[in-house]
Motif scaffolding. Structure first.
Motif, PDB file in Angstrom:
ATOM      1  N   ALA A 149      33.438  39.148  51.236  1.00 13.68           N
ATOM      2  CA  ALA A 149      33.304  39.602  49.851  1.00 13.68           C
ATOM      3  C   ALA A 149      34.567  39.344  49.036  1.00 13.68           C
ATOM      4  O   ALA A 149      34.541  39.451  47.810  1.00 13.68           O
ATOM      5  CB  ALA A 149      32.968  41.089  49.823  1.00 13.68           C
ATOM      6  N   ALA A 150      35.666  39.011  49.687  1.00 11.93           N
ATOM      7  CA  ALA A 150      36.931  38.779  48.998  1.00 11.93           C
ATOM      8  C   ALA A 150      36.968  37.396  48.349  1.00 11.93           C
ATOM      9  O   ALA A 150      36.176  36.511  48.690  1.00 11.93           O
ATOM     10  CB  ALA A 150      38.094  38.930  49.974  1.00 11.93           C
ATOM     11  N   HIS A 151      37.916  37.210  47.421  1.00  6.85           N
ATOM     12  CA  HIS A 151      38.113  35.883  46.822  1.00  6.85           C
ATOM     13  C   HIS A 151      38.543  34.864  47.873  1.00  6.85           C
ATOM     14  O   HIS A 151      38.162  33.695  47.813  1.00  6.85           O
ATOM     15  CB  HIS A 151      39.211  35.941  45.746  1.00  6.85           C
ATOM     16  CG  HIS A 151      38.783  36.575  44.463  1.00  6.85           C
ATOM     17  ND1 HIS A 151      39.153  37.852  44.103  1.00  6.85           N
ATOM     18  CD2 HIS A 151      38.019  36.111  43.441  1.00  6.85           C
ATOM     19  CE1 HIS A 151      38.643  38.144  42.912  1.00  6.85           C
ATOM     20  NE2 HIS A 151      37.954  37.108  42.495  1.00  6.85           N
ATOM     21  N   LYS A 152      39.360  35.317  48.826  1.00  9.02           N
ATOM     22  CA  LYS A 152      39.991  34.400  49.767  1.00  9.02           C
ATOM     23  C   LYS A 152      40.141  35.077  51.122  1.00  9.02           C
ATOM     24  O   LYS A 152      40.443  36.264  51.205  1.00  9.02           O
ATOM     25  CB  LYS A 152      41.370  33.990  49.225  1.00  9.02           C
ATOM     26  CG  LYS A 152      42.136  32.984  50.046  1.00  9.02           C
ATOM     27  CD  LYS A 152      43.460  32.649  49.343  1.00  9.02           C
ATOM     28  CE  LYS A 152      44.230  31.569  50.076  1.00  9.02           C
ATOM     29  NZ  LYS A 152      45.510  31.256  49.387  1.00  9.02           N
ATOM     30  N   ILE A 153      39.942  34.290  52.194  1.00 11.80           N
ATOM     31  CA  ILE A 153      40.148  34.778  53.565  1.00 11.80           C
ATOM     32  C   ILE A 153      41.263  33.970  54.209  1.00 11.80           C
ATOM     33  O   ILE A 153      41.181  32.742  54.293  1.00 11.80           O
ATOM     34  CB  ILE A 153      38.870  34.654  54.413  1.00 11.80           C
ATOM     35  CG1 ILE A 153      37.733  35.472  53.793  1.00 11.80           C
ATOM     36  CG2 ILE A 153      39.131  35.111  55.852  1.00 11.80           C
ATOM     37  CD1 ILE A 153      36.407  35.321  54.522  1.00 11.80           C
ATOM     38  N   ILE A 154      42.300  34.666  54.662  1.00 15.38           N
ATOM     39  CA  ILE A 154      43.419  34.026  55.366  1.00 15.38           C
ATOM     40  C   ILE A 154      43.323  34.400  56.839  1.00 15.38           C
ATOM     41  O   ILE A 154      43.209  35.586  57.186  1.00 15.38           O
ATOM     42  CB  ILE A 154      44.769  34.494  54.788  1.00 15.38           C
ATOM     43  CG1 ILE A 154      44.875  34.122  53.307  1.00 15.38           C
ATOM     44  CG2 ILE A 154      45.930  33.885  55.576  1.00 15.38           C
ATOM     45  CD1 ILE A 154      46.115  34.675  52.617  1.00 15.38           C
ATOM     46  N   VAL A 155      43.367  33.410  57.704  1.00 18.19           N
ATOM     47  CA  VAL A 155      43.232  33.640  59.137  1.00 18.19           C
ATOM     48  C   VAL A 155      44.417  33.017  59.871  1.00 18.19           C
ATOM     49  O   VAL A 155      44.824  31.894  59.556  1.00 18.19           O
ATOM     50  CB  VAL A 155      41.892  33.066  59.669  1.00 18.19           C
ATOM     51  CG1 VAL A 155      41.810  31.561  59.454  1.00 18.19           C
ATOM     52  CG2 VAL A 155      41.683  33.415  61.126  1.00 18.19           C
ATOM     53  N   PRO A 156      45.037  33.708  60.825  1.00 12.11           N
ATOM     54  CA  PRO A 156      46.118  33.106  61.608  1.00 12.11           C
ATOM     55  C   PRO A 156      45.572  32.090  62.605  1.00 12.11           C
ATOM     56  O   PRO A 156      44.358  32.030  62.842  1.00 12.11           O
ATOM     57  CB  PRO A 156      46.759  34.304  62.317  1.00 12.11           C
ATOM     58  CG  PRO A 156      45.720  35.354  62.333  1.00 12.11           C
ATOM     59  CD  PRO A 156      44.842  35.134  61.141  1.00 12.11           C
ATOM     60  N   ARG A 157      46.472  31.319  63.199  1.00 13.75           N
ATOM     61  CA  ARG A 157      46.045  30.283  64.152  1.00 13.75           C
ATOM     62  C   ARG A 157      45.243  30.853  65.309  1.00 13.75           C
ATOM     63  O   ARG A 157      44.332  30.208  65.829  1.00 13.75           O
ATOM     64  CB  ARG A 157      47.264  29.541  64.696  1.00 13.75           C
ATOM     65  CG  ARG A 157      47.955  28.657  63.687  1.00 13.75           C
ATOM     66  CD  ARG A 157      49.210  28.049  64.266  1.00 13.75           C
ATOM     67  NE  ARG A 157      50.199  29.088  64.600  1.00 13.75           N
ATOM     68  CZ  ARG A 157      51.342  28.851  65.242  1.00 13.75           C
ATOM     69  NH1 ARG A 157      51.638  27.624  65.634  1.00 13.75           N
ATOM     70  NH2 ARG A 157      52.173  29.839  65.488  1.00 13.75           N
ATOM     71  N   THR A 158      45.580  32.072  65.717  1.00 15.69           N
ATOM     72  CA  THR A 158      44.894  32.688  66.850  1.00 15.69           C
ATOM     73  C   THR A 158      43.895  33.749  66.412  1.00 15.69           C
ATOM     74  O   THR A 158      43.293  34.428  67.247  1.00 15.69           O
ATOM     75  CB  THR A 158      45.917  33.340  67.799  1.00 15.69           C
ATOM     76  OG1 THR A 158      46.713  34.274  67.060  1.00 15.69           O
ATOM     77  CG2 THR A 158      46.822  32.294  68.423  1.00 15.69           C
TER      78      THR A 158
END
Length: 290
Positions: A149-158
């Protein structure tokens, strides 16, 4: 309080949990079924507080199993309720000093009840303020619904996202009861009243009705994520409730950027604040480690 309270969230109704987390909770219940838990010494301190950065970002922690409303289990296990997240969202939206809302997520999902309404509130809030979901380090099933639902999703390498699926289980205790010399005689009105009773095998008709409920929740799940992410519904279905890590999540459209949670959160703080050990410890305690 009996551990059977946990069963009300696990059996005979659809849930949006990663399969691994669901099995873990099932094993906890099955190993402790009927055991009394002393809650007298448990103090419900409430769920983790929102942290407001000097740059005007409200960081809302989302961790543990997601429930509709807070319970004593939340205090014991660190679970998080949709109603609690709603309250923090309202607070951040009403704060004129907050321009960005950060969802700091580390959850394998939870209950269907309340999940969609809560996610829709986040999606609607995008019209008022920027909303970013930081995966720290898991956003699976109901937690991914929230992140989407957010504007943007940030995910780490793991870090992992996905598990866009729904599951339900029925436990048949009838044979175990018989071996233990226990005979349960239900007295009821309404043909379907005992459909999902654990004291009898699941009939074909009851199985069909439970499957139908799961299917309805699944269709709503994939349609909602597709709308939130601006993707075709079939692309969401094609994930087959799989788990996707780091760059792969970005590649298939379930995330937007690969970055560590620590770096993404640190970018919200000015250097003068980052160098202040006292404030730095506070920020780390609240946001960087669940």
């Amino acid at each position: 309080m009996k551990i059977s309270l946990l069963a009300t969230h696990l059996f005979n109704e659809p849930v949006m949990l990663s399969e691994g987390k669901f099995d873990t909770l099932m094993n906890v219940y099955l190993s402790r079924s009927g055991v009394e838990i002393d809650m007298s010494g448990v103090v419900n301190k409430g769920e983790s507080a929102t942290f407001i950065t000097p740059r005007g970002s409200a960081i809302i922690p989302v961790s543990g199993t997601l429930t509709h409303r807070p319970t004593g289990l939340n205090a014991m296990s660190g679970a998080c309720s949709y109603s609690g997240i709603d309250a923090k969202l309202d607070e951040a939206l009403a704060n004129p000093n907050v321009s960005t809302i950060i969802l700091d997520i580390n959850s394998h999902g939870g209950m269907v009840a309340g999940a969609f309404d809560q996610a829709e509130r986040i999606y609607a809030a995008r019209k008022e303020k920027q909303i970013i979901a930081i995966v720290n380090e898991a956003a699976y099933s109901a937690a991914f619904l929230m992140a989407s639902a957010a504007h943007k999703i940030i995910v780490p390498r793991t870090g992992g996202v996905g598990s866009i699926g729904v599951i339900a289980q029925h436990v048949d205790r009838s044979e175990a009861n018989a071996k233990a010399g226990i005979k349960v005689t239900p007295v009821f009105a309404g043909e379907k009243k005992t459909d999902l009773s654990p004291n009898q095998p699941l009939s074909d008709e009851a199985h069909e009705r439970l499957q139908s409920s799961v299917n309805e929740s699944y269709e709503l799940f994939v349609d909602t994520v597709a709308r939130f992410r601006g993707m075709e519904t079939q692309l969401i279905k094609d994930t087959q409730a799989g788990l996707y890590v780091g760059a792969k999540a970005v590649e298939i459209g379930l995330a937007d950027e690969v970055n560590s949670a620590k770096a993404a959160l640190a970018a919200l703080l000015p250097r003068s604040v980052q160098s202040n050990k006292r404030i730095g410890r506070r920020a780390k305690a609240i946001t960087l480690n669940h």
